[in-house]
Scaffold this active site. Sequence first.
Site, PDB file in Angstrom:
ATOM      1  N   PRO A  33       4.066  11.711  10.025  1.00 49.15           N
ATOM      2  CA  PRO A  33       4.119  10.528  10.997  1.00 49.15           C
ATOM      3  C   PRO A  33       3.380   9.324  11.380  1.00 49.15           C
ATOM      4  CG  PRO A  33       6.273  12.386  11.252  1.00 49.15           C
ATOM      5  CD  PRO A  33       4.865  12.770  10.317  1.00 49.15           C
ATOM      6  N   LEU A  37       0.926  -1.149  -0.147  1.00 49.16           N
ATOM      7  CA  LEU A  37      -0.409   0.228   0.181  1.00 49.16           C
ATOM      8  C   LEU A  37       0.839   1.659  -0.500  1.00 49.16           C
ATOM      9  CD1 LEU A  37      -3.210  -0.964   2.961  1.00 49.16           C
ATOM     10  CD2 LEU A  37      -3.025  -1.082   0.295  1.00 49.16           C
ATOM     11  N   LYS A  38       2.285   0.912  -0.475  1.00 43.63           N
ATOM     12  CA  LYS A  38       3.252   2.228  -0.064  1.00 43.63           C
ATOM     13  C   LYS A  38       2.206   3.467   0.943  1.00 43.63           C
ATOM     14  CE  LYS A  38       4.828   0.735  -4.516  1.00 43.63           C
ATOM     15  NZ  LYS A  38       3.533  -0.154  -5.145  1.00 43.63           N
ATOM     16  N   LEU A  39       2.428   3.705   2.149  1.00 44.34           N
ATOM     17  CA  LEU A  39       2.166   4.994   3.092  1.00 44.34           C
ATOM     18  C   LEU A  39       3.434   5.490   2.527  1.00 44.34           C
ATOM     19  CD1 LEU A  39       1.211   2.547   6.221  1.00 44.34           C
ATOM     20  CD2 LEU A  39      -0.409   2.625   4.407  1.00 44.34           C
TER      21      LEU A  39
HETATM   22  O1  C5P Z   1       3.515  -6.235 -13.728  1.00 43.39           O
HETATM   23  P1  C5P Z   1       4.322  -6.112 -12.727  1.00 43.39           P
HETATM   24  O2  C5P Z   1       5.667  -6.818 -12.787  1.00 43.39           O
HETATM   25  O3  C5P Z   1       5.973  -4.507 -13.858  1.00 43.39           O
HETATM   26  O4  C5P Z   1       4.251  -5.161 -11.628  1.00 43.39           O
HETATM   27  C1  C5P Z   1       5.342  -4.923 -10.990  1.00 43.39           C
HETATM   28  C2  C5P Z   1       4.335  -4.731  -9.016  1.00 43.39           C
HETATM   29  O5  C5P Z   1       4.448  -4.088  -8.456  1.00 43.39           O
HETATM   30  C3  C5P Z   1       3.253  -4.456  -9.695  1.00 43.39           C
HETATM   31  O6  C5P Z   1       2.194  -4.447  -8.657  1.00 43.39           O
HETATM   32  C4  C5P Z   1       3.707  -2.510  -9.082  1.00 43.39           C
HETATM   33  O7  C5P Z   1       2.614  -1.559  -8.364  1.00 43.39           O
HETATM   34  C5  C5P Z   1       4.588  -2.622  -7.957  1.00 43.39           C
HETATM   35  N1  C5P Z   1       6.381  -2.097  -7.822  1.00 43.39           N
HETATM   36  C6  C5P Z   1       6.697  -1.755  -8.900  1.00 43.39           C
HETATM   37  N2  C5P Z   1       7.557  -0.791  -8.658  1.00 43.39           N
HETATM   38  C7  C5P Z   1       7.415  -0.531  -6.965  1.00 43.39           C
HETATM   39  C8  C5P Z   1       7.106  -1.128  -5.727  1.00 43.39           C
HETATM   40  C9  C5P Z   1       5.602  -1.932  -6.208  1.00 43.39           C
HETATM   41  O8  C5P Z   1       6.505  -1.970 -10.051  1.00 43.39           O
HETATM   42  N3  C5P Z   1       7.936   0.072  -6.432  1.00 43.39           N
END
Ligand code: C5P
Length: 230
Positions: free
Chosen positions: A66, A60-62
């Site tokens: 803080p 969910l990347k909050l």
């Molecule tokens: O479809 P794909 O392999 O590109 O999916 C990558 C997943 O990782 C997605 O759910 C995306 O939201 C997540 N993600 C990302 N980059 C980040 C953190 C999470 O692509 N830094």
Amino acid sequence: MKLCVALDLPSAKENLELANKIKDYDVWLKVGLRAYIRDGKDFLELLKKINPSFKIFLDLKLYDIPNTMADASEEISKLNIDMFNIHASAGKIAMTTVMNRIKDIPNKPLVLAVTALTSFENNNFKEIYGEDINIKATQFAKDSYEAGLDGVVCSAFESKDIKNNTSNNFITLTPGIRPFGEDSGDQKRVANIDFAQKELVNFVVIGRPIYQSSNPKEIIEKILYSLSIS
Ligand code: C5P
């Protein structure tokens, strides 16, 4: 290295079908904003019912002040999930506040910090953060390490440098993986499985190459095989 499958399909039904197909493999599942906003904590429970040993990463990347991040992290930590994430750019005080708040919760999940999203190219990243990705990602990782987090989300290109600057035990989880050179979509800094292994990545997150495939099990088997031989 562990495989984490992103459940980013358009409906709960499709995500549950995918989870059912892959229930016999030793994989983690990633539940992101789309699925969690739509399907909530009932969906998490349904996944654990399909296979109680599935580990769940709640992505969910909050990012907030803080106290609000700590409130949300406390609630997340009670959801019976195994890992969640916050943004390192929220700052060291926010990260420390989160870790202090959840430290006594039983079965506390692992907490990772997002360094630089893998959809960034260096130029776009620099416009926002004022530094090159590799420098800033390592700085964010050091802050996260000092704040007591368990690891970071980064690209495979930064994993080794981050470990060198923190600890070998500090987890790196990398999205943007195209296991066998598939289409990169909106991801800019993509890597394959071999490269991720060489860079000491602990978790690879893979979405579209698995769930858009006509045979997700076959792709997972190929990935797990290539993890087992190296
Ligand atoms: O479809 P794909 O392999 O590109 O999916 C990558 C997943 O990782 C997605 O759910 C995306 O939201 C997540 N993600 C990302 N980059 C980040 C953190 C999470 O692509 N830094």
